[in-house]
Design a protein around this motif. Sequence first.
Motif, PDB file in Angstrom:
ATOM      1  N   SER A  44       0.831  -1.202   0.000  1.00  0.00           N
ATOM      2  CA  SER A  44       0.000   0.000   0.000  1.00  0.00           C
ATOM      3  C   SER A  44       0.870   1.257   0.000  1.00  0.00           C
ATOM      4  CB  SER A  44      -0.899  -0.038   1.243  1.00  0.00           C
ATOM      5  OG  SER A  44      -1.833   1.004   1.203  1.00  0.00           O
ATOM      6  N   ASP A  45       2.013   1.142   0.667  1.00  0.00           N
ATOM      7  CA  ASP A  45       2.909   2.297   0.892  1.00  0.00           C
ATOM      8  C   ASP A  45       4.238   2.024   0.220  1.00  0.00           C
ATOM      9  OD1 ASP A  45       4.154   4.550   1.833  1.00  0.00           O
ATOM     10  OD2 ASP A  45       4.120   3.984   3.937  1.00  0.00           O
ATOM     11  N   ASN A  46       4.377   2.224  -1.056  1.00  0.00           N
ATOM     12  CA  ASN A  46       3.571   2.966  -1.987  1.00  0.00           C
ATOM     13  C   ASN A  46       3.672   2.314  -3.375  1.00  0.00           C
ATOM     14  OD1 ASN A  46       4.049   6.148  -3.540  1.00  0.00           O
ATOM     15  ND2 ASN A  46       2.103   5.385  -2.878  1.00  0.00           N
TER      16      ASN A  46
ATOM     17  N   GLU B  85      11.664   8.287   0.562  1.00  0.00           N
ATOM     18  CA  GLU B  85      10.521   8.955   1.229  1.00  0.00           C
ATOM     19  C   GLU B  85      10.389   8.555   2.680  1.00  0.00           C
ATOM     20  OE1 GLU B  85       6.436   9.725   2.609  1.00  0.00           O
ATOM     21  OE2 GLU B  85       7.431   7.802   2.477  1.00  0.00           O
ATOM     22  N   GLU B  86      10.605   7.262   2.940  1.00  0.00           N
ATOM     23  CA  GLU B  86      10.362   6.764   4.298  1.00  0.00           C
ATOM     24  C   GLU B  86      11.374   7.286   5.312  1.00  0.00           C
ATOM     25  OE1 GLU B  86       7.703   5.554   5.025  1.00  0.00           O
ATOM     26  OE2 GLU B  86       6.897   4.307   3.434  1.00  0.00           O
ATOM     27  N   THR B  87      12.448   7.893   4.824  1.00  0.00           N
ATOM     28  CA  THR B  87      13.436   8.423   5.761  1.00  0.00           C
ATOM     29  C   THR B  87      13.626   9.925   5.563  1.00  0.00           C
ATOM     30  OG1 THR B  87      15.101   7.638   4.231  1.00  0.00           O
ATOM     31  CG2 THR B  87      14.723   6.289   6.152  1.00  0.00           C
TER      32      THR B  87
ATOM     33  N   GLY C 216       3.523  17.352   9.328  1.00  0.00           N
ATOM     34  CA  GLY C 216       4.965  17.259   9.100  1.00  0.00           C
ATOM     35  C   GLY C 216       5.569  16.335  10.137  1.00  0.00           C
ATOM     36  N   ASN C 217       6.879  16.155  10.055  1.00  0.00           N
ATOM     37  CA  ASN C 217       7.519  15.257  11.014  1.00  0.00           C
ATOM     38  C   ASN C 217       8.895  15.782  11.422  1.00  0.00           C
ATOM     39  OD1 ASN C 217       8.078  13.080  12.615  1.00  0.00           O
ATOM     40  ND2 ASN C 217       8.339  11.602  10.950  1.00  0.00           N
ATOM     41  N   CYS C 218       9.050  16.060  12.718  1.00  0.00           N
ATOM     42  CA  CYS C 218      10.381  16.370  13.255  1.00  0.00           C
ATOM     43  C   CYS C 218      10.822  15.132  14.018  1.00  0.00           C
ATOM     44  CB  CYS C 218      10.310  17.554  14.220  1.00  0.00           C
ATOM     45  SG  CYS C 218       9.973  19.096  13.397  1.00  0.00           S
TER      46      CYS C 218
HETATM   47  C1  LIG Z   1       0.376   7.777   5.466  1.00  0.00           C
HETATM   48  C2  LIG Z   1       1.696   8.400   5.069  1.00  0.00           C
HETATM   49  C3  LIG Z   1       1.450   9.782   4.548  1.00  0.00           C
HETATM   50  C4  LIG Z   1       2.377   7.526   4.064  1.00  0.00           C
HETATM   51  C5  LIG Z   1       3.810   7.928   3.749  1.00  0.00           C
HETATM   52  N1  LIG Z   1       4.385   7.089   2.765  1.00  0.00           N
HETATM   53  C6  LIG Z   1       4.680   7.789   4.969  1.00  0.00           C
HETATM   54  O1  LIG Z   1       4.701   6.776   5.616  1.00  0.00           O
HETATM   55  N2  LIG Z   1       5.476   8.814   5.243  1.00  0.00           N
HETATM   56  C7  LIG Z   1       6.403   8.810   6.327  1.00  0.00           C
HETATM   57  C8  LIG Z   1       5.742   9.034   7.634  1.00  0.00           C
HETATM   58  O2  LIG Z   1       6.358   8.675   8.657  1.00  0.00           O
HETATM   59  O3  LIG Z   1       4.628   9.583   7.717  1.00  0.00           O
END
Ligand SMILES: CC(C)C[C@H](N)C(=O)NCC(=O)O
Length: 494
Positions: free
Chosen positions: A148-150, A183-185, A228-230
């Motif tokens: 699913s991802d991705n 993307e995942e990192t 976002g993600n910190c």
């Molecule tokens: C549901 C997320 C937006 C899917 C994305 N591929 C993801 O996992 N991004 C990294 C995260 O940690 O959100």
Amino acid sequence: MKLLPLSCVLHALSIVHAFRYDHLVEHVNSHQDQYVQALREWVSVESDSSDVSKRAELHRMMEMTADKLRAMGGNVTLVDIGEQQLPNGEMLALPKVVTAQFISDPLKTTVCVYGHVDVQPGKLEDGWATEPYNLTEINGNMHGRGTSDNKAPVLAWIHAVEAYQALNIELPVNVKFIIEGMEETGSNGLDAMVVAQRDTFLLDVDYIIISDCGWLSLRPALTYGTRGNCYFSAEIEGAKQDLHSGVYGGTVIEPMTDLIGILDTLISPSGKILIPGIREAVDPLTDEEWKTYQDIEFDMENYKNKLGVTELMYNNKVDLLAHMWRYPTVSIHGIEGAFSAPGTKTVIPAKVAAKFSIRQVPSMDPEVVKKQVTEYLEAAFARRKSPNKLKVTMVIGAKPWLANTQHVLYEAGKKAVKRVFNVEPDMIREGGTIPVARTFQDVTGKGIIMMPIGGFDDGMHSQNEKISRYNYLEGTKLFIAYLHEVSQIQKSRV
Ligand SMILES: CC(C)C[C@H](N)C(=O)NCC(=O)O
């Protein structure tokens, strides 16, 4: 010769289109086994971007993606985006980014589809019921890491283009792809590439489409925001090596005790973030947002059952959705250096590093969050008067993204969803992060839409990740329909 009235011509044209759409749908249905096989091949590649020992697989995955697009006649480039520095100072090549272009008609609208083919780690011993890298179909669900991802959504876009080509139907819009492998990192290297290609590859792009998220329920959805993600590492170092807890316990100040102590100051048991300045930065929930959330169909019991929990942080729908999408949160992910294997090792670890993240929302800035968190943890650590050493590092600083739901892209999206599923989509936000979304917005100024095809229960990042055959196929049809709907947007309404 008698001329037909314009309304008759338009009607005739719409019939031709409907006829072609049916053909495309038929094509998708009759090629489903090939689509599943393509997904099987992609899932078999362990393209885990977080594990540097898997980097060769990630490079292979990018090559496979490029080969697939090339075989379809795309104008494909593997863009070198440089290297990343590892914590030990070593440099490692980043996976190249695949860009591709299908047809280039100046009279047509141009869309750019963004996706990624890297994955999170997946190990059988983490509790998977099937081999994570061997696509396994059970009751219509195709299980495998990255389904699913991705990987499936990226393939669904590719198959949408392929279907037009196979039936000799001209693509209604020019289609470009940007497919990355980090993307995942945190999409390392991609922001710089977007900036570098703003006036070249991205110049004629009218719209950007991202399908890297999931629905909220069984109802299809369009997504207009991400958090976002910190992501932080807080490392505490004490003795020069691990110590026997019987022999030395009680004599030294233990790094793990310090670490747990400072981690416990981040968030209260009721979910209140305790770092000054974070909650204050969040925009208050507007009446309009409250109403939007209230109107979304969402079954809290079902959600609890899906997660296997008996209680949630909030027991009303609006609060829960708001905290899923538009409020920040703190999650603690793990502790490097801690003993975590089965058994009863009695050690005092000499150095431990906690990994935690703060999902932030539009009014917050990662650089400000970095300062707030660092100062706060340093102060909490100072209060302990520990002789150990603390080092706080922010390793990912990905920004949140928010779109205008009144944009023509969303109008077109609703039409495509209606055509394929015969329902109105949920208009949702996403709690997760797609780091490049905000960069695309800020750097290119183009309209962006997120059009998910993942199911609400796909288990992204978790054990037994899956996508259903239904979502994979109907998702492909949705993308086919969406390319048509986007072509109907008048350029003046961009
Ligand atoms: C549901 C997320 C937006 C899917 C994305 N591929 C993801 O996992 N991004 C990294 C995260 O940690 O959100």
